[in-house]
Design a protein around this motif. Structure first.
Motif, PDB file in Angstrom:
ATOM      1  N   LEU A   6      14.907  16.795  27.395  1.00 36.81           N
ATOM      2  CA  LEU A   6      14.015  17.928  27.197  1.00 36.81           C
ATOM      3  C   LEU A   6      14.153  18.885  28.365  1.00 36.81           C
ATOM      4  N   SER A   7      13.943  20.149  28.079  1.00 39.35           N
ATOM      5  CA  SER A   7      13.711  21.156  29.102  1.00 39.35           C
ATOM      6  C   SER A   7      12.371  21.793  28.754  1.00 39.35           C
ATOM      7  N   VAL A   8      11.446  21.740  29.709  1.00 39.89           N
ATOM      8  CA  VAL A   8      10.102  22.261  29.465  1.00 39.89           C
ATOM      9  C   VAL A   8       9.812  23.319  30.523  1.00 39.89           C
ATOM     10  N   ARG A   9       9.469  24.518  30.072  1.00 39.88           N
ATOM     11  CA  ARG A   9       9.105  25.587  30.998  1.00 39.88           C
ATOM     12  C   ARG A   9       7.606  25.836  30.894  1.00 39.88           C
ATOM     13  N   PHE A  10       6.935  25.712  32.035  1.00 40.70           N
ATOM     14  CA  PHE A  10       5.509  25.953  32.140  1.00 40.70           C
ATOM     15  C   PHE A  10       5.277  27.283  32.827  1.00 40.70           C
ATOM     16  N   GLU A  11       4.370  28.086  32.284  1.00 43.07           N
ATOM     17  CA  GLU A  11       3.890  29.296  32.946  1.00 43.07           C
ATOM     18  C   GLU A  11       2.462  29.006  33.379  1.00 43.07           C
ATOM     19  N   LEU A  12       2.206  29.109  34.676  1.00 43.25           N
ATOM     20  CA  LEU A  12       0.915  28.731  35.236  1.00 43.25           C
ATOM     21  C   LEU A  12      -0.014  29.933  35.308  1.00 43.25           C
ATOM     22  N   LYS A  13      -1.317  29.666  35.325  1.00 40.60           N
ATOM     23  CA  LYS A  13      -2.328  30.724  35.221  1.00 40.60           C
ATOM     24  C   LYS A  13      -2.352  31.659  36.419  1.00 40.60           C
ATOM     25  N   ASP A  14      -2.294  31.116  37.616  1.00 42.97           N
ATOM     26  CA  ASP A  14      -2.365  31.927  38.835  1.00 42.97           C
ATOM     27  C   ASP A  14      -1.933  31.044  40.005  1.00 42.97           C
ATOM     28  N   GLU A  15      -2.022  31.561  41.213  1.00 45.77           N
ATOM     29  CA  GLU A  15      -1.560  30.803  42.378  1.00 45.77           C
ATOM     30  C   GLU A  15      -2.378  29.535  42.602  1.00 45.77           C
ATOM     31  N   ALA A  16      -3.681  29.605  42.391  1.00 50.57           N
ATOM     32  CA  ALA A  16      -4.512  28.405  42.539  1.00 50.57           C
ATOM     33  C   ALA A  16      -4.110  27.356  41.502  1.00 50.57           C
ATOM     34  N   ALA A  17      -3.831  27.791  40.292  1.00 52.22           N
ATOM     35  CA  ALA A  17      -3.389  26.869  39.246  1.00 52.22           C
ATOM     36  C   ALA A  17      -2.037  26.257  39.614  1.00 52.22           C
ATOM     37  N   ALA A  18      -1.166  27.048  40.203  1.00 54.49           N
ATOM     38  CA  ALA A  18       0.136  26.522  40.621  1.00 54.49           C
ATOM     39  C   ALA A  18      -0.044  25.412  41.657  1.00 54.49           C
ATOM     40  N   ALA A  19      -0.958  25.608  42.600  1.00 55.16           N
ATOM     41  CA  ALA A  19      -1.217  24.582  43.611  1.00 55.16           C
ATOM     42  C   ALA A  19      -1.774  23.312  42.961  1.00 55.16           C
ATOM     43  N   GLY A  20      -2.688  23.457  42.025  1.00 58.75           N
ATOM     44  CA  GLY A  20      -3.240  22.307  41.324  1.00 58.75           C
ATOM     45  C   GLY A  20      -2.195  21.592  40.488  1.00 58.75           C
ATOM     46  N   PHE A  21      -1.359  22.348  39.801  1.00 61.24           N
ATOM     47  CA  PHE A  21      -0.294  21.777  38.976  1.00 61.24           C
ATOM     48  C   PHE A  21       0.692  21.004  39.845  1.00 61.24           C
ATOM     49  N   ASP A  22       1.082  21.613  40.969  1.00 60.69           N
ATOM     50  CA  ASP A  22       2.023  20.944  41.866  1.00 60.69           C
ATOM     51  C   ASP A  22       1.435  19.651  42.427  1.00 60.69           C
ATOM     52  N   ALA A  23       0.143  19.651  42.725  1.00 57.09           N
ATOM     53  CA  ALA A  23      -0.513  18.428  43.205  1.00 57.09           C
ATOM     54  C   ALA A  23      -0.519  17.368  42.102  1.00 57.09           C
ATOM     55  N   LEU A  24      -0.755  17.772  40.861  1.00 56.72           N
ATOM     56  CA  LEU A  24      -0.721  16.853  39.726  1.00 56.72           C
ATOM     57  C   LEU A  24       0.670  16.236  39.578  1.00 56.72           C
ATOM     58  N   VAL A  25       1.692  17.056  39.689  1.00 52.53           N
ATOM     59  CA  VAL A  25       3.065  16.560  39.610  1.00 52.53           C
ATOM     60  C   VAL A  25       3.333  15.571  40.746  1.00 52.53           C
ATOM     61  N   THR A  26       2.880  15.896  41.944  1.00 48.24           N
ATOM     62  CA  THR A  26       3.089  15.025  43.108  1.00 48.24           C
ATOM     63  C   THR A  26       2.441  13.661  42.901  1.00 48.24           C
ATOM     64  N   ARG A  27       1.314  13.612  42.223  1.00 48.20           N
ATOM     65  CA  ARG A  27       0.646  12.338  41.920  1.00 48.20           C
ATOM     66  C   ARG A  27       1.344  11.571  40.799  1.00 48.20           C
ATOM     67  N   THR A  28       1.886  12.288  39.846  1.00 51.07           N
ATOM     68  CA  THR A  28       2.431  11.664  38.643  1.00 51.07           C
ATOM     69  C   THR A  28       3.872  11.194  38.806  1.00 51.07           C
ATOM     70  N   LEU A  29       4.692  11.951  39.479  1.00 53.17           N
ATOM     71  CA  LEU A  29       6.125  11.662  39.533  1.00 53.17           C
ATOM     72  C   LEU A  29       6.456  10.281  40.101  1.00 53.17           C
ATOM     73  N   PRO A  30       5.810   9.813  41.170  1.00 54.16           N
ATOM     74  CA  PRO A  30       6.151   8.466  41.658  1.00 54.16           C
ATOM     75  C   PRO A  30       5.919   7.369  40.612  1.00 54.16           C
ATOM     76  N   LEU A  31       4.943   7.548  39.748  1.00 52.12           N
ATOM     77  CA  LEU A  31       4.687   6.567  38.693  1.00 52.12           C
ATOM     78  C   LEU A  31       5.759   6.627  37.610  1.00 52.12           C
ATOM     79  N   ILE A  32       6.246   7.811  37.321  1.00 58.17           N
ATOM     80  CA  ILE A  32       7.358   7.935  36.370  1.00 58.17           C
ATOM     81  C   ILE A  32       8.567   7.194  36.926  1.00 58.17           C
ATOM     82  N   VAL A  33       8.842   7.383  38.216  1.00 51.69           N
ATOM     83  CA  VAL A  33       9.989   6.731  38.853  1.00 51.69           C
ATOM     84  C   VAL A  33       9.830   5.213  38.844  1.00 51.69           C
ATOM     85  N   SER A  34       8.663   4.721  39.203  1.00 52.61           N
ATOM     86  CA  SER A  34       8.490   3.275  39.376  1.00 52.61           C
ATOM     87  C   SER A  34       8.198   2.510  38.093  1.00 52.61           C
TER      88      SER A  34
END
Length: 106
Positions: A6-34
């Protein structure tokens, strides 16, 4: 079994949303890996010149591996929370055919 990607492109609401989204990814990605042996590659990319865009490139060993990914508790939590940050998204399902690195015999 054929790979799935898959290729998924997300458009985020604003800069605050981008920070929240990036934090969500940072929490989720290690679990995907492990926790997901059938997830072969999971890349999260920023987009040059588009600070509110993120592109995920996802490669799975099979359609069943993708289904298993979607059922993981950490993925379910990601999908629920992402609505707080995402204005829109677009998913392209890909069929890997030739290349270097992931395709048998490349």
């Amino acid at each position: 079994m054929p790979m799935m990607a898959l290729s998924v492109r997300f458009e985020l609401k604003d800069e605050a949303a981008a920070a929240g989204f990036d934090a969500l990814v940072t929490r989720t990605l290690p679990l995907i890996v492990s926790e997901e042996p059938g997830t072969l590659l999971y890349l999260v990319n920023t987009v040059d010149g588009a600070p509110l865009s993120r592109v995920f490139n996802e490669y799975y060993a099979s359609p069943e591996a993708f289904d298993a990914h979607e059922q993981q508790p950490h993925v379910q939590a990601f999908l629920a929370e992402r609505a707080l940050y995402v204005k829109s998204y677009h998913v392209d399902r890909l069929t890997p055919t030739v290349g270097k690195g992931l395709i048998p015999g490349d």
